[in-house]
Design an enzyme around this catalytic site. Structure first.
Site, PDB file in Angstrom:
ATOM      1  N   LYS A   1      12.239  -5.326 -17.128  1.00  0.00           N
ATOM      2  CA  LYS A   1      11.107  -5.059 -18.038  1.00  0.00           C
ATOM      3  C   LYS A   1      11.398  -5.632 -19.429  1.00  0.00           C
ATOM      4  CE  LYS A   1       9.786  -0.873 -15.568  1.00  0.00           C
ATOM      5  NZ  LYS A   1      10.149   0.531 -15.370  1.00  0.00           N
TER       6      LYS A   1
ATOM      7  N   VAL B   1       5.567  -3.383 -17.039  1.00  0.00           N
ATOM      8  CA  VAL B   1       6.401  -2.730 -18.067  1.00  0.00           C
ATOM      9  C   VAL B   1       5.814  -1.372 -18.463  1.00  0.00           C
ATOM     10  CG1 VAL B   1       7.367  -2.925 -20.400  1.00  0.00           C
ATOM     11  CG2 VAL B   1       7.036  -4.988 -19.028  1.00  0.00           C
TER      12      VAL B   1
ATOM     13  N   PHE C   1       0.844  -1.199   0.000  1.00  0.00           N
ATOM     14  CA  PHE C   1       0.000   0.000   0.000  1.00  0.00           C
ATOM     15  C   PHE C   1       0.876   1.244   0.000  1.00  0.00           C
ATOM     16  CE2 PHE C   1      -3.962   2.155   1.863  1.00  0.00           C
ATOM     17  CZ  PHE C   1      -4.674   1.998   0.679  1.00  0.00           C
TER      18      PHE C   1
ATOM     19  N   ASP D   1      16.187  -2.148 -13.453  1.00  0.00           N
ATOM     20  CA  ASP D   1      14.728  -2.085 -13.620  1.00  0.00           C
ATOM     21  C   ASP D   1      14.359  -2.211 -15.109  1.00  0.00           C
ATOM     22  OD1 ASP D   1      11.947  -1.205 -12.415  1.00  0.00           O
ATOM     23  OD2 ASP D   1      12.282   0.082 -14.166  1.00  0.00           O
TER      24      ASP D   1
ATOM     25  N   THR E   1       2.971   3.702  -3.219  1.00  0.00           N
ATOM     26  CA  THR E   1       2.530   4.524  -4.353  1.00  0.00           C
ATOM     27  C   THR E   1       1.477   3.789  -5.187  1.00  0.00           C
ATOM     28  OG1 THR E   1       4.746   5.492  -4.455  1.00  0.00           O
ATOM     29  CG2 THR E   1       3.356   5.745  -6.407  1.00  0.00           C
TER      30      THR E   1
ATOM     31  N   GLY F   1       4.633   6.205 -11.908  1.00  0.00           N
ATOM     32  CA  GLY F   1       3.777   7.102 -11.135  1.00  0.00           C
ATOM     33  C   GLY F   1       2.515   6.408 -10.667  1.00  0.00           C
TER      34      GLY F   1
HETATM   35  P1  NAP Z   1       6.361   1.504  -2.455  1.00  0.00           P
HETATM   36  O1  NAP Z   1       5.756   2.844  -2.519  1.00  0.00           O
HETATM   37  O2  NAP Z   1       7.697   1.340  -1.823  1.00  0.00           O
HETATM   38  O3  NAP Z   1       5.314   0.543  -1.718  1.00  0.00           O
HETATM   39  C1  NAP Z   1       5.594  -0.776  -1.451  1.00  0.00           C
HETATM   40  C2  NAP Z   1       4.535  -1.312  -0.510  1.00  0.00           C
HETATM   41  O4  NAP Z   1       4.751  -2.716  -0.361  1.00  0.00           O
HETATM   42  C3  NAP Z   1       4.557  -0.713   0.897  1.00  0.00           C
HETATM   43  O5  NAP Z   1       3.233  -0.455   1.309  1.00  0.00           O
HETATM   44  C4  NAP Z   1       5.180  -1.809   1.761  1.00  0.00           C
HETATM   45  O6  NAP Z   1       4.654  -1.862   3.066  1.00  0.00           O
HETATM   46  C5  NAP Z   1       4.712  -3.054   1.007  1.00  0.00           C
HETATM   47  N1  NAP Z   1       5.603  -4.195   1.189  1.00  0.00           N
HETATM   48  C6  NAP Z   1       6.882  -4.319   0.817  1.00  0.00           C
HETATM   49  N2  NAP Z   1       7.343  -5.532   1.131  1.00  0.00           N
HETATM   50  C7  NAP Z   1       6.330  -6.193   1.704  1.00  0.00           C
HETATM   51  C8  NAP Z   1       6.163  -7.478   2.266  1.00  0.00           C
HETATM   52  N3  NAP Z   1       7.161  -8.344   2.292  1.00  0.00           N
HETATM   53  N4  NAP Z   1       4.960  -7.809   2.792  1.00  0.00           N
HETATM   54  C9  NAP Z   1       3.952  -6.926   2.781  1.00  0.00           C
HETATM   55  N5  NAP Z   1       4.029  -5.702   2.258  1.00  0.00           N
HETATM   56  C10 NAP Z   1       5.207  -5.330   1.745  1.00  0.00           C
HETATM   57  O7  NAP Z   1       6.498   0.861  -3.890  1.00  0.00           O
HETATM   58  P2  NAP Z   1       5.654   1.202  -5.208  1.00  0.00           P
HETATM   59  O8  NAP Z   1       6.314   2.330  -5.929  1.00  0.00           O
HETATM   60  O9  NAP Z   1       4.209   1.302  -4.876  1.00  0.00           O
HETATM   61  O10 NAP Z   1       5.956  -0.089  -6.082  1.00  0.00           O
HETATM   62  C11 NAP Z   1       5.322  -1.318  -5.797  1.00  0.00           C
HETATM   63  C12 NAP Z   1       5.636  -2.307  -6.907  1.00  0.00           C
HETATM   64  O11 NAP Z   1       5.146  -1.783  -8.138  1.00  0.00           O
HETATM   65  C13 NAP Z   1       7.139  -2.574  -7.121  1.00  0.00           C
HETATM   66  O12 NAP Z   1       7.307  -3.908  -7.468  1.00  0.00           O
HETATM   67  C14 NAP Z   1       7.480  -1.646  -8.285  1.00  0.00           C
HETATM   68  O13 NAP Z   1       8.573  -2.117  -9.032  1.00  0.00           O
HETATM   69  C15 NAP Z   1       6.210  -1.698  -9.097  1.00  0.00           C
HETATM   70  N6  NAP Z   1       5.944  -0.528  -9.955  1.00  0.00           N
HETATM   71  C16 NAP Z   1       6.041   0.729  -9.430  1.00  0.00           C
HETATM   72  C17 NAP Z   1       5.735   1.806 -10.243  1.00  0.00           C
HETATM   73  C18 NAP Z   1       5.816   3.223  -9.752  1.00  0.00           C
HETATM   74  O14 NAP Z   1       5.660   4.136 -10.577  1.00  0.00           O
HETATM   75  N7  NAP Z   1       6.026   3.473  -8.444  1.00  0.00           N
HETATM   76  C19 NAP Z   1       5.326   1.595 -11.571  1.00  0.00           C
HETATM   77  C20 NAP Z   1       5.223   0.284 -12.061  1.00  0.00           C
HETATM   78  C21 NAP Z   1       5.536  -0.767 -11.235  1.00  0.00           C
HETATM   79  P3  NAP Z   1       4.902  -0.668   4.145  1.00  0.00           P
HETATM   80  O15 NAP Z   1       4.050   0.452   3.659  1.00  0.00           O
HETATM   81  O16 NAP Z   1       4.440  -1.214   5.440  1.00  0.00           O
HETATM   82  O17 NAP Z   1       6.375  -0.385   4.081  1.00  0.00           O
HETATM   83  N1  HSE Z   2      10.822   2.886 -11.066  1.00  0.00           N
HETATM   84  C1  HSE Z   2      10.137   2.569 -12.262  1.00  0.00           C
HETATM   85  C2  HSE Z   2      10.441   3.607 -13.306  1.00  0.00           C
HETATM   86  C3  HSE Z   2       8.659   2.505 -12.001  1.00  0.00           C
HETATM   87  O1  HSE Z   2      10.902   4.696 -12.944  1.00  0.00           O
HETATM   88  O2  HSE Z   2      10.238   3.349 -14.499  1.00  0.00           O
HETATM   89  C4  HSE Z   2       7.864   2.009 -13.189  1.00  0.00           C
HETATM   90  O3  HSE Z   2       8.104   0.667 -13.426  1.00  0.00           O
END
Ligand code: NAP
Ligand code: HSE
Length: 328
Positions: free
Chosen positions: A204, A131, A11, A200, A13, A302
């Protein structure tokens, strides 16, 4: 009206983005899909901290509690790293839940296994968000592959590095300032080393390779160079010559059947198709035998772009189950 229960794993981003969109679009989704969606559980590492008002009662630190939820049918996964994400999704699939993931680190390595397991259990895996954020590259490629062969995929697959390079060039920011801003905006990975080192984009690229070619190159043979080697002076020099740095990932299927990939920063001039792709935008070019060359461009990271494609995966899966959507 039937209710579908969903859980959100992670929970931060992306997880919060899913929750907001599901709430904001609740009525439209109900009308379009003919089912009510209820977020029944949210998994985090620290359930004592309420991230979004009114969600504390949904939060747990225990996956057993999530999977014990009666009637759970859909699991959105937005946590980090291969484990425990893979184990959680495997268990969800064995519980006959559809799973929708944004986790490319897990999916690059275990995606095929997870999809095979899902098939055996009669459920679907949505992975559009693994991706290029909000760019619908997976569903587009699935459609293209119904008729075409793909021979090359090339693109900017990381929003954070493109944002950093753009701000270093356009605003004269330091690498560190641009990275902090990318973190503040929710673009960067929990460990931003994965972005700047090229890892990263590499993961992808491997997801795309599996989809396009049914296999990946040997990971140890793919050269991965990040943008952490590019200084502010080098960016200035390039700009003065009318060139721009782009962090490009490419995978090819050669005529002898070998799959070769690389990730590296390159300099492009104003004639190059990646020249105008700035900020957090990604671009993915596919070379195909019938269509020719096709490029998709859009926000690569994002909260909302990423969460949107995950909710689209949900809608597609539920629609497919009801027999009116065909592409997943
Ligand atoms: P984030 O903001 O760091 O959030 C990660 C969340 O996962 C946090 O709520 C964390 O809990 C929880 N978490 C981590 N390890 C865990 C575990 N072992 N058990 C339970 N909960 C756990 O990361 P995010 O940016 O949302 O990214 C999440 C995923 O989406 C990643 O795999 C990332 O590569 C992918 N992604 C991100 C984006 C982007 O733009 N941000 C885009 C595409 C894909 P706590 O809150 O308690 O720390
Ligand atoms: N950290 C990754 C990026 C999130 O900046 O492209 C999207 O996968």
């Amino acid at each position: 009206m039937a209710t579908i229960k969903a859980a959100i794993l992670g929970f931060g981003t992306v997880g919060q983005g899913i929750y907001h969109i599901l709430n904001e679009k609740r009525e439209e989704l109900r009308e379009k899909l003919g089912v009510e969606l209820e977020v029944a559980k949210i998994l985090v590492t620290d359930a004592s901290r309420e991230r979004v008002p009114g969600t504390k009662h949904l939060m747990t630190e225990n996956i057993d509690e999530v999977l014990a939820e009666k009637g759970l049918q859909v699991v959105f996964e937005a946590i980090v790293n291969e484990e425990p994400a893979y184990t959680y999704l495997k268990r969800a699939v064995e519980h006959k839940c559809h799973v929708i993931t944004a986790n490319k680190v897990m999916f690059a390595k275990r995606g095929t296994e997870l999809q095979d397991l899902a098939k055996k259990n009669g459920v679907f895996v949505g992975y559009e968000a693994t991706v290029a954020g909000g760019v619908p590259v997976i569903k587009t490629m699935k459609n293209i592959l119904l008729v075409n062969d793909v021979s090359r995929i090339q693109g900017i697959l990381n929003g954070t590095t493109n944002y950093i390079l753009t701000k270093m060039r356009g605003e004269g920011w330091s690498f560190d300032k641009a990275l902090s801003e990318a973190q503040r905006l929710g673009y960067a990975e929990a460990d931003p080393y994965n972005d700047v080192s090229g890892q990263d984009a590499f993961k992808k690229l491997m997801v795309l390779s599996s989809l396009a070619f049914g296999e990946q190159p040997d990971w140890s043979e793919v050269e991965v160079i990040g943008i952490d080697t590019i200084s502010t002076e080098a960016v200035k020099e390039a700009t003065a010559k009318g060139l721009r740095y782009r962090h490009v990932a490419q995978v090819d299927k050669l005529s002898d059947g070998r799959i070769v990939g690389k990730v590296e920063p390159i300099l492009v001039d104003s004639e190059h198709p990646l020249y105008p792709i700035d900020d957090v935008f990604n671009a993915v070019t596919m070379e195909t035998n019938y269509i020719g060359t096709l490029t998709l461009v859009g926000p690569g990271a994002g909260m909302y772009p990423t969460a949107s494609v995950m909710v689209e995966d949900y809608a597609e899966i539920i629609g497919k189950r009801a027999g009116f959507v065909v592409s997943i």
